[in-house]
Enzyme design. Structure first.
Site, PDB file in Angstrom:
ATOM      1  N   HIS A 144       1.096  -0.901   0.150  1.00 59.60           N
ATOM      2  CA  HIS A 144      -0.038  -0.051   0.055  1.00 59.60           C
ATOM      3  C   HIS A 144       1.028   1.189  -0.121  1.00 59.60           C
ATOM      4  O   HIS A 144       0.398   2.441  -0.373  1.00 59.60           O
ATOM      5  CB  HIS A 144      -0.569  -0.042   1.354  1.00 59.60           C
ATOM      6  CG  HIS A 144      -0.283   0.151   2.881  1.00 59.60           C
ATOM      7  ND1 HIS A 144       0.310  -0.507   2.932  1.00 59.60           N
ATOM      8  CD2 HIS A 144       0.176   1.464   3.171  1.00 59.60           C
ATOM      9  CE1 HIS A 144       1.054  -0.526   4.198  1.00 59.60           C
ATOM     10  NE2 HIS A 144       1.068   0.721   4.086  1.00 59.60           N
TER      11      HIS A 144
HETATM   12  C1  UD1 Z   1      -2.238   5.003   6.153  1.00 59.08           C
HETATM   13  C2  UD1 Z   1      -0.552   5.594   6.786  1.00 59.08           C
HETATM   14  C3  UD1 Z   1       0.259   5.099   6.924  1.00 59.08           C
HETATM   15  C4  UD1 Z   1      -0.533   2.924   6.789  1.00 59.08           C
HETATM   16  C5  UD1 Z   1      -1.773   2.999   6.216  1.00 59.08           C
HETATM   17  C6  UD1 Z   1      -2.168   1.551   6.761  1.00 59.08           C
HETATM   18  C7  UD1 Z   1      -0.922   8.250   6.284  1.00 59.08           C
HETATM   19  C8  UD1 Z   1      -0.137   9.179   5.933  1.00 59.08           C
HETATM   20  N1  UD1 Z   1      -0.780   6.623   6.081  1.00 59.08           N
HETATM   21  O1  UD1 Z   1      -1.793   4.620   5.099  1.00 59.08           O
HETATM   22  O2  UD1 Z   1       1.227   4.858   7.369  1.00 59.08           O
HETATM   23  O3  UD1 Z   1       0.496   2.863   6.700  1.00 59.08           O
HETATM   24  O4  UD1 Z   1      -2.321   4.405   6.385  1.00 59.08           O
HETATM   25  O5  UD1 Z   1      -3.671   0.894   6.289  1.00 59.08           O
HETATM   26  O6  UD1 Z   1      -1.309   8.233   7.572  1.00 59.08           O
HETATM   27  N2  UD1 Z   1      -9.437   4.561   2.369  1.00 59.08           N
HETATM   28  C9  UD1 Z   1     -10.431   3.433   1.991  1.00 59.08           C
HETATM   29  N3  UD1 Z   1     -10.701   3.066   3.184  1.00 59.08           N
HETATM   30  C10 UD1 Z   1     -10.683   3.436   4.825  1.00 59.08           C
HETATM   31  C11 UD1 Z   1      -8.945   3.865   5.054  1.00 59.08           C
HETATM   32  C12 UD1 Z   1      -9.196   4.512   3.324  1.00 59.08           C
HETATM   33  O7  UD1 Z   1     -11.278   3.563   0.978  1.00 59.08           O
HETATM   34  O8  UD1 Z   1     -11.040   2.484   5.534  1.00 59.08           O
HETATM   35  C13 UD1 Z   1      -8.681   4.971   0.963  1.00 59.08           C
HETATM   36  C14 UD1 Z   1      -8.677   6.692   0.969  1.00 59.08           C
HETATM   37  O9  UD1 Z   1      -9.854   6.621   0.010  1.00 59.08           O
HETATM   38  C15 UD1 Z   1      -7.547   7.293   0.398  1.00 59.08           C
HETATM   39  C16 UD1 Z   1      -6.766   5.782   0.587  1.00 59.08           C
HETATM   40  O10 UD1 Z   1      -7.230   4.681   1.408  1.00 59.08           O
HETATM   41  O11 UD1 Z   1      -7.345   7.288  -1.367  1.00 59.08           O
HETATM   42  C17 UD1 Z   1      -5.324   5.730   1.140  1.00 59.08           C
HETATM   43  O12 UD1 Z   1      -5.746   6.381   2.731  1.00 59.08           O
HETATM   44  P1  UD1 Z   1      -5.243   7.204   3.577  1.00 59.08           P
HETATM   45  O13 UD1 Z   1      -5.359   6.903   5.129  1.00 59.08           O
HETATM   46  O14 UD1 Z   1      -5.557   8.845   3.646  1.00 59.08           O
HETATM   47  O15 UD1 Z   1      -3.297   6.368   3.600  1.00 59.08           O
HETATM   48  P2  UD1 Z   1      -3.379   4.872   4.102  1.00 59.08           P
HETATM   49  O16 UD1 Z   1      -2.546   4.707   2.239  1.00 59.08           O
HETATM   50  O17 UD1 Z   1      -4.457   3.724   4.155  1.00 59.08           O
END
Ligand code: UD1
Length: 398
Positions: A208
């Protein structure tokens, strides 16, 4: 005597496993009351609620519901909402964990309101400031009044940055507490069986990190290597929402989903995921937590990154950093039995939450841990907000 009021900041998938053991430990302590604050950074059922259920966390006392957004937007929204919560009902201590955006956001709020901030998993450094998590670690550790570290390398990093030693306590690795707390359920779980992998060699894949999944070139290279590797060893790949979105956008989803010997599945809850990891021959990942869990379990781990903030998983454990093209030869080495067994790092023993609780008492109540065992039960809390929720008393917001 008032009970110490402690906020535990939960936010995103990797943090729930760090908050849960501490919540359970503090729940047993008569001298404090904890409030679980879910910022809402992760909100999908299988990225959030499944973890609360698996880790036996009660529904959060406060849900800030911030959701996704750019880094600035997500961080700012957490700050706005948490500042309001702290102003209305201030805690005596804010405990932030890990390195996600919510970690740094809540540390900033606490620091600016002059509320002591403690960081659990302090001192980890990849040295790569292009990683958003590295920025979060650096800022959080600069602000924190108490720094709880998992390993000697973290102590050294903090010392090199000029953090006074009296702020630092090495407590060990809290993720291992979660594993040990849930071990029986993990062993009894049926995820391996459900996927037809019981008693067969297989590898678990998770990806991810933006550096691997946000641009077409690295993601295509990884899909190519994974489909090649599946010929040698069955793969199971629970796909993170960020990765899925990009696989679809870059037209790679069907190739992965249709590849023989490769099961692409939804993200799993903690117990199901660990049931899968425990039976695996090896893992291929860019996660921080999995590098640690596999070191503890003695399972080979191939980490698709150029740096790690967890070097002890390489020097003492079973982890190695690899590029996409190094994957297949590394898997061949593992299958041939040429891989270090590693050892469990010191203080990765399932008792980190107890050490954290003892350190809070020592620092905030000036009570040496052993003497404190014999003290009388303090008066109950005065604020209803801070009363412990009954397990199952509420619903997690969607
Ligand atoms: C975040 C953390 C990362 C951790 C990871 C584990 C930061 C900068 N990054 O990254 O350190 O290793 O979580 O998962 O805080 N999304 C969904 N559903 C959810 C959550 C996210 O669809 O429940 C989608 C969001 O819309 C976004 C993408 O996933 O497009 C990324 O989510 P985000 O929380 O921004 O960062 P992660 O890549 O999950």
């Amino acid at each position: 005597m008032q009970r110490l009021r402690i906020d535990l900041i939960a936010a995103a998938r990797p943090n729930f496993m760090k908050v849960a053991p501490l919540f359970h430990e503090l729940h047993e302590q008569p001298w404090c009351r904890s409030r679980v604050v879910h910022t809402g950074q992760h909100y999908d059922q299988n990225m959030s609620e499944a973890f609360f259920r698996d880790l036996k966390l009660p529904p959060p006392d406060l849900h800030l519901g911030v959701g996704s957004g750019s880094h600035a937007k997500q961080t700012a929204n957490v700050m706005l909402a948490y500042e309001e919560a702290c102003t209305a009902d201030p805690p005596d201590l804010v405990v932030v964990v890990g390195d996600v955006n919510s970690t740094v956001a809540c540390a900033l709020v606490g620091a600016k309101l002059n509320i002591p901030v403690a960081h659990l998993e302090a001192g980890l450094r990849s040295g790569d400031r292009r990683m958003p998590e590295e920025i979060n670690r650096l800022v959080t550790d600069t602000l924190a009044d108490i720094l709880w570290t998992p390993s000697p390398d973290a102590d050294e990093n903090l010392a090199a940055e000029g953090v006074p030693p009296e702020k630092i306590t090495r407590v060990g690795n809290i993720m291992i507490d979660s594993y040990e707390l849930m071990r029986e359920r993990i062993d009894a779980g049926g995820e391996r069986r459900r996927l037809g992998l019981e008693n067969r060699p297989y590898a678990v894949v998770t990806l991810h990190r933006p550096s691997n999944v946000d641009a077409p070139a690295p993601l295509t290279a990884l899909v190519n290597q994974l489909t090649r590797m599946a010929v040698r060893l069955p793969l199971v790949f629970p796909v993170h929402p960020r990765t899925r979105k990009n696989l679809e956008a870059f037209g790679l989803w069907a190739r992965l989903a249709d590849a023989p010997n490769l099961q692409v599945i939804e993200p799993l809850g903690y117990v199901d995921f660990m049931n899968l990891v425990c039976g695996a021959h090896l893992t291929i990942t860019d996660s921080g937590g999995i590098q640690e869990e596999t070191t503890y379990l003695g399972i080979p781990c191939l980490t698709l990154r150029t740096t790690t903030e967890r070097p002890i998983t390489i020097t003492e454990g079973t982890n190695r950093l690899v590029t996409a093209t190094e994957l297949v030869p590394a898997v061949d080495e593992i299958l041939a039995g040429r891989w270090p067994h590693g050892r469990k790092p010191q203080l990765w023993d399932g008792h980190t939450a107890a050490r954290v609780a003892a350190d809070i008492r020592r620092r905030l109540l000036s009570v040496p841990p052993r003497v404190a065992e014999a003290t009388a039960v303090p008066a109950p809390p005065t604020s209803v907000r801070w009363a412990m929720p009954e397990p199952g008393s509420g619903q997690m917001p969607g």
